[in-house]
Design a protein around this motif. Structure first.
Motif: not given
Length: 306
Positions: A42, A45, A49, A96, A202, A205-206, A263-264, A267
């Protein structure tokens, strides 16, 4: 390797989310201090972001960002003499790649504190450290270093930025992320699809943040962009409003910084509920739909891989 769909209705004008071959993360010996993986994900992310809102080559001073007892710290230690910061792209790529490394079992089934040397074309450009927070050293840090601003509660949306959400079977959740951007999160029925899992959700998302960060944060998202990280059973897509065949011709527009914000928030919401599965995120401005994010089982909507 991250793969980008290039189906007929997908844009092929944006670079893929693949980190360039000239960039390396070199792990240093791990310390025997455990860190919770879901909080770390989390934090990754949220931190990435926020960075993605900056210019791709902007220099960032050494900093430490924290969420719920986990810290990601960067420094220019080891970089060329005279370097005063680290480029945004190096930090995004570094986080990442570091998360991929930890997911791959670098420290075993339990994640441990670890540092990585960041290299670009053979030259050291900085250091990345993922560690447990040290309250005695960080209690006087700037509040902006704490990335836990998205508070999630089971109540109607408040005007102070409070986020509210409800899980299925109710299909009318509302999330109010800020006064200007309304975010609605929906959880479609999982059956008959297999569970996706926290790591699969996750890492995609990253990857989406890596992909989006290569564009100006105020740039418009006019078409669908879908990607899936090889080796995981989930995929993610970001689309314009319901009719994705053409960009919106008048404001409000769907911009990359809106996607980063959504997205933030998603998450943080999933981690609090420990619910990582199919997801739909709708973004609205004053009731007007501007875009969507969706997470599905791999193969559900991507047509070809690049």
């Amino acid at each position: 390797m991250t793969q980008l769909s290039t189906g007929a209705n997908l844009s092929d004008t944006v670079p893929t989310a693949t980190v360039p071959a000239g960039f390396e993360v070199i792990p240093l010996p791990a310390r025997g201090v455990a860190i919770p993986d879901l909080i770390c994900l989390d934090l990754a992310v949220r931190h990435m972001s926020h960075l993605a809102d900056l210019s791709w080559e902007a220099l960032v001073e050494p900093e430490a960002k924290s969420v719920d007892g986990v810290t990601i710290e960067t420094s220019s230690t080891g970089a060329s003499r005279g370097t005063r910061g680290i480029q945004v792209r190096y930090i995004i790529w570094g986080i990442y790649r570091a998360i991929q490394d930890l997911m791959g079992g670098r420290t075993g089934t339990i994640w441990l504190e670890i540092a990585y040397e960041l290299k670009w074309q053979g030259q050291v450009v900085g250091l990345l450290w993922i560690r447990k927070s040290n309250p005695s050293n960080e209690e006087n840090r700037n509040p902006s270093d704490q990335l836990g601003q998205d508070h999630l509660v089971n109540s109607p949306p408040a005007s102070d930025g409070t986020v509210s959400a409800i899980l299925p079977p109710n299909n009318n959740p509302t999330i109010s992320a800020d006064p200007e951007l309304e975010i609605l999160i929906f959880y479609p029925p999982v059956f008959p699809d297999p569970p996706l899992g926290d790591y699969s959700v996750c890492i995609n998302m990253l990857a989406l943040i890596v992909f989006g960060s290569q564009n100006p944060s105020t740039g418009r998202i006019g078409r669908t962009h879908g990607l899936s990280v090889t080796g995981y059973n989930a995929q993610i897509a970001v689309t314009g409003p319901a009719d994705t065949r053409k960009p919106m011709s008048r404001p409000p527009y769907f911009r990359w910084h809106d996607m980063f914000r959504a997205v933030r928030v998603a998450s943080a919401e999933m981690r609090q509920r420990r619910y990582y599965s199919k997801l739909r995120v709708k973004l609205q401005v004053e009731g007007v739909e501007i875009g969507n994010i969706r997470i599905d089982p791999r193969g559900a909507f991507l047509t070809t891989d690049e």
